[in-house]
Each structure stands twice: as structure tokens, then as C-alpha cells.
Design a protein around this motif. Structure first.
Motif, short mmCIF file in Angstrom:
data_model
loop_
_atom_site.label_atom_id
_atom_site.label_comp_id
_atom_site.label_asym_id
_atom_site.label_seq_id
_atom_site.Cartn_x
_atom_site.Cartn_y
_atom_site.Cartn_z
N VAL A 26 58.80 30.56 31.06
CA VAL A 26 58.51 29.16 31.73
C VAL A 26 59.58 28.28 31.12
N ALA A 27 60.30 27.59 32.03
CA ALA A 27 61.51 26.65 31.66
C ALA A 27 61.27 25.27 31.99
N ASN A 28 60.01 25.14 32.96
CA ASN A 28 60.01 23.53 33.40
C ASN A 28 58.61 23.73 33.72
N PHE A 29 58.09 22.30 33.95
CA PHE A 29 56.45 22.09 34.29
C PHE A 29 56.37 21.87 35.68
N GLY A 30 57.32 22.20 36.60
CA GLY A 30 57.27 21.89 37.96
C GLY A 30 57.21 23.42 38.93
N GLU A 31 58.38 23.76 39.08
CA GLU A 31 58.77 24.94 39.86
C GLU A 31 57.97 25.99 39.24
N HIS A 32 58.12 26.30 38.03
CA HIS A 32 57.42 27.57 37.16
C HIS A 32 56.16 27.65 37.15
N LEU A 33 55.37 26.54 37.37
CA LEU A 33 53.92 26.64 37.25
C LEU A 33 53.32 26.29 38.65
N LYS A 34 53.67 26.18 39.57
CA LYS A 34 53.20 25.64 40.89
C LYS A 34 52.44 26.81 41.50
N ASP A 35 52.66 28.18 41.06
CA ASP A 35 52.00 29.28 41.61
C ASP A 35 50.61 29.38 40.96
N ALA A 36 50.29 28.56 39.71
CA ALA A 36 49.36 28.76 39.09
C ALA A 36 49.06 30.08 38.04
N GLU A 37 49.76 31.01 38.37
CA GLU A 37 49.74 32.23 37.77
C GLU A 37 49.87 32.11 36.43
N VAL A 38 51.27 31.32 35.79
CA VAL A 38 51.19 31.21 34.24
C VAL A 38 49.93 30.82 33.79
N PHE A 39 49.44 29.49 34.22
CA PHE A 39 48.10 28.76 33.77
C PHE A 39 46.90 29.99 33.77
N THR A 40 46.71 30.77 34.62
CA THR A 40 45.58 31.84 34.77
C THR A 40 45.90 32.86 33.72
N ILE A 41 47.09 33.38 33.41
CA ILE A 41 47.30 34.22 32.22
C ILE A 41 47.18 33.78 30.99
N VAL A 42 47.52 32.56 30.80
CA VAL A 42 47.57 31.66 29.46
C VAL A 42 45.90 31.40 28.97
N LEU A 43 45.28 30.91 30.21
CA LEU A 43 43.74 30.88 30.10
C LEU A 43 42.82 32.24 29.91
N SER A 90 55.23 17.83 38.18
CA SER A 90 55.60 18.08 36.85
C SER A 90 54.95 17.37 35.73
N LYS A 91 54.81 16.05 35.86
CA LYS A 91 54.41 15.07 35.10
C LYS A 91 53.05 15.39 34.62
N LEU A 92 52.13 15.58 35.82
CA LEU A 92 50.61 15.74 35.54
C LEU A 92 50.50 17.53 35.09
N THR A 97 49.06 20.86 30.50
CA THR A 97 49.33 21.82 29.53
C THR A 97 49.01 21.14 27.94
N ALA A 98 49.28 19.76 27.85
CA ALA A 98 49.13 19.24 26.60
C ALA A 98 47.41 19.30 26.26
N GLU A 99 46.80 18.98 27.49
CA GLU A 99 45.26 18.85 27.17
C GLU A 99 44.74 20.40 26.88
N LEU A 100 45.14 21.44 27.53
CA LEU A 100 45.06 22.77 27.33
C LEU A 100 45.34 23.18 25.87
N PHE A 101 46.36 22.71 25.36
CA PHE A 101 46.80 23.09 23.96
C PHE A 101 45.77 22.51 23.12
N ASN A 102 45.64 21.03 23.24
CA ASN A 102 44.83 20.24 22.30
C ASN A 102 43.26 20.83 22.30
N ALA A 103 42.76 21.37 23.66
CA ALA A 103 41.42 21.83 23.60
C ALA A 103 41.31 23.17 23.01
N CYS A 104 42.20 24.15 23.34
CA CYS A 104 42.26 25.56 23.02
C CYS A 104 43.52 26.17 22.61
N PRO A 105 44.11 25.98 21.59
CA PRO A 105 45.41 26.40 21.45
C PRO A 105 45.59 28.00 21.43
#
Length: 369
Positions: A26-43, A90-92, A97-105
Motif C-alpha cells: 500500500v502506498a496511499n490511503f485512497g486508491e490502494h484501500l478502496k477495494d477493502a481487500e487490504v483491510f480484510t487481510i489486515v483484520l 483518503s482522509k477518512l 487506519t489510525a483507529e485500527l492501529f490504536n485499538a489492535c496493533p
């Protein structure tokens, strides 16, 4: 090495992608995250007992909603929607992402190499970043200013964020940008930051609601923000947020000439609930009875038929019941399009500022229809 918070978070995402055996990065918080796949894998990496990769087989909209549901399981309150993910806001998504990090790194004891990868990440988990700071940060990021705020206390120190917020909520032309010291190749000096923040204070003091001063900053000057004084930062943030709420309600009612105050917002909510045949009422934004969550549910139901399934509501007699009610009510309000930044604790503890924000957001949606 001292990295900006957004770079730390990108490294954190990529760290868990690598840990999952993925070659994707991932290199940005917009285009690279919009398919929700990265969040799914990280969770699935940070909370394997609660989340899995099953959403990867779902359609995009369903996968995005599954990501938000998974985040709730690890302690992240719902403050974005599936549409926000799909649109790559991207801002949201940075804030999410920051909330995920804070809650469960999801970090085991680190080897030296891993520690270098996440250098300075402890700055993101500062205990002083309390609920109030996070609420205002989410509100500012949702305004659509040019900067992303990841630490409210640090990010207002040069005055630029405050000035951009003022321009957004009070209208174009509020800020004379020729007077503002811009950030260039070199950081702004202390003198330049003081000039910017002092100018922001002057503009804030000139804001009017219903022909009356909207912001009171007695004993607060620009230097307070440069020095990172938290009480001053929280004070101006709340007052600007409240200005934005009431100003929005007045704008939506401009055709009828109606103007609103905090008292009339409460009166509107009580009248709405009474007209729907409900018997709950709020004596003030601090009314202890509000902790049950029932009044909030009655208000949503009064504004939208079918908004509340009352079989899912409890009497709100115990702390557990109050929490369940608050979580349900907040989820329903957001599904109705309300820009709600409160957490369930804000409602169960009857924090008056967040109660006002909740009711005014519901009111704004009702008036806009």
C-alpha cells in the motif's frame, strides 16, 4: 528516524500484508484501500480469533461493510460507512487506519528489524488522545480541508488547520490567505506560527450566530496552540464544531427564516418525540435519563418510519443495556445519513457536548428532507 504518522500507518499495513504472505503493498490511503481487500487481510492478521478472510469472496459493498463490522469487533467505533471505503475517501481511511492501529496493533514482541519498520509508532498511541480529541479530529477530517489531521494537538500548532476549518465552516473569503504564512520547503518559524494562530483566534472571535458572538476565547491566544495546550485546543475545536452545527441548521431553515440555538434544538427534539406519541423527554443535554438511549431511539423513529426496530432495544436499566442501546442507536443514525461523531460511551455517560452533536445531526438530516 521521525516519520509522519501517515507513513507509519502505511508501514504498519504493509508489515501485516507481508506477515500474511501477500506481495501486495500500500502506498496511499485512497486508491490502494478502496477495494477493502487490504483491510480484510489486515483484520484477519491482527484479530484472527474475530475476523477472517471470508469477505474477500464477497461483492465490494458487502466486503466494505464487513470490514467496518470487523473493526467494531476489535474496538473501533463506527464512524465511516462502506461508501467511504468504496469511494476511497483518503482522509477518512487514514483516520480509520489510525483507529485500527490504536485499538489492535497486532504486534508481537519486536525484533530489531521489525522495530525499525515501526519506528515512532508509539506516537500514534498516546494515551492523551482522548475521546474528545478523536471526535474533533474525525469532524475536521470530514470537512474536506486540504490537510489530514492525525493528532489534533500537534496539527493545529502552525495555525493552517484552524484557518482551513474556519474557511470551511464560515464560507469562502473568511480567511485572507495573503496574510497567512504558508508551509514551504522549510518549517514555519515560531514567530510565523504565532502569527497564523493569532489570526485564527481573531477570525474565530468575529464569528456570529444569530447576531451574537459564537466563540468565546477568554484567556486563550494563538500562542496556546503553538505551545500545544490541550485544553485550549479542545475548547476552540468544540466551539467551532458547535458553530458549524447551528450554522448548518440555520442554513437549512433559511427559507422559513427560522434560527436555532442550543435551547431550540432541544425543544425541537422533544416536540418531535411528543408528536410521534412517545413519552420520553430530555430536560437538558445533561439529563441523566438520556443514558438509557431510549429517547435517542424515539427521536430517530419519530424522524423516519422504520428507523428503529424496538425489539432490538432494551429498557436501558443496566450499564450493559445502556451500551447495547447506544451502539444500536448510533449505527441506525449513521445509516440514516447523520454525521454523528459520538461514541457509545458519550451517550451512556450523557456527555452534553456529544448529546447536542448527536441531536443536531439528526435534526440536520430531518430538515434537509
Amino acid at each position: 528516524m521521525k516519520l509522519p504518522p501517515e507513513h507509519i500507518l502505511l508501514r504498519w499495513l504493509n508489515f501485516h500484508l507481508a506477515g500474511a504472505g501477500e506481495t501486495r503493498r500500500v502506498a496511499n490511503f485512497g486508491e490502494h484501500l478502496k477495494d477493502a481487500e487490504v483491510f480484510t487481510i489486515v483484520l484477519s492478521q491482527i484479530a484472527p480469533e474475530k475476523c477472517d478472510r471470508a469477505p474477500l469472496t464477497q461483492e465490494l459493498a458487502e466486503r466494505a461493510e464487513a470490514v467496518i463490522a470487523g473493526a467494531e469487533k476489535v474496538g473501533v467505533e463506527r464512524f465511516i460507512t462502506g461508501d467511504d471505503i468504496c469511494a476511497g475517501r483518503s482522509k477518512l481511511l487514514l483516520a480509520f487506519t489510525a483507529e485500527l492501529f490504536n485499538a489492535c496493533p497486532g504486534l508481537a514482541p519486536l525484533e530489531k528489524k521489525q522495530a525499525e519498520l515501526l519506528a515512532d509508532a508509539e506516537d500514534l498511541d498516546d494515551p492523551s488522545l482522548n475521546r474528545e480529541e478523536r471526535t474533533y479530529r474525525a469532524w475536521i477530517n470530514n470537512l474536506g480541508i486540504d490537510r489530514t489531521v492525525s493528532n489534533l494537538f500537534a496539527d493545529v500548532q502552525d495555525g493552517i488547520v484552524l484557518l482551513q476549518v474556519l474557511e470551511k465552516i464560515a464560507g469562502a473569503g473568511t480567511v485572507d490567505w495573503k496574510r497567512v504564512n504558508k508551509v514551504g520547503a522549510k518549517p514555519l518559524s515560531v514567530f510565523q506560527r504565532n502569527e497564523n494562530t493569532a489570526y485564527a483566534v481573531d477570525i474565530a472571535k468575529d464569528l456570529k450566530l444569530n447576531k451574537r458572538p459564537a466563540v468565546s476565547l477568554v484567556g486563550i491566544g494563538g500562542k496556546d496552540f503553538v505551545d500545544g495546550r490541550k485544553i485550549s485546543t479542545l475548547s476552540i475545536s468544540w466551539q467551532l464544531m458547535k458553530f458549524d452545527l447551528i450554522h448548518t441548521l440555520n442554513r437549512l431553515s433559511a427559507a422559513t427564516g427560522t434560527t436555532y440555538t442550543e435551547a431550540s434544538v432541544l425543544a425541537w427534539a422533544n416536540a418531535k418525540v411528543a408528536a410521534a406519541g412517545k413519552h420520553t423527554a430530555a430536560k437538558s443535554f445533561k439529563d441523566p435519563s438520556l443514558s438509557s438511549g431510549v429517547f435517542f431511539a424515539d427521536l430517530l423513529a419519530a424522524c423516519h418510519d422504520g428507523a428503529i426496530d424496538f425489539e432490538k432495544m432494551t429498557p436501558g436499566a443496566t450499564d450493559e443495556e445502556k451500551t447495547l442501546n447506544a451502539q444500536y442507536v448510533l449505527g441506525r443514525a449513521r445509516s440514516m445519513g447523520c454525521s454523528v461523531y459520538a461514541l457509545h460511551e458519550d451517550l451512556t455517560e450523557v456527555r452534553s457536548k456529544m448529546v447536542l452533536q448527536f441531536i443536531a445531526s439528526v435534526m440536520a438530516v430531518a430538515l434537509a428532507e
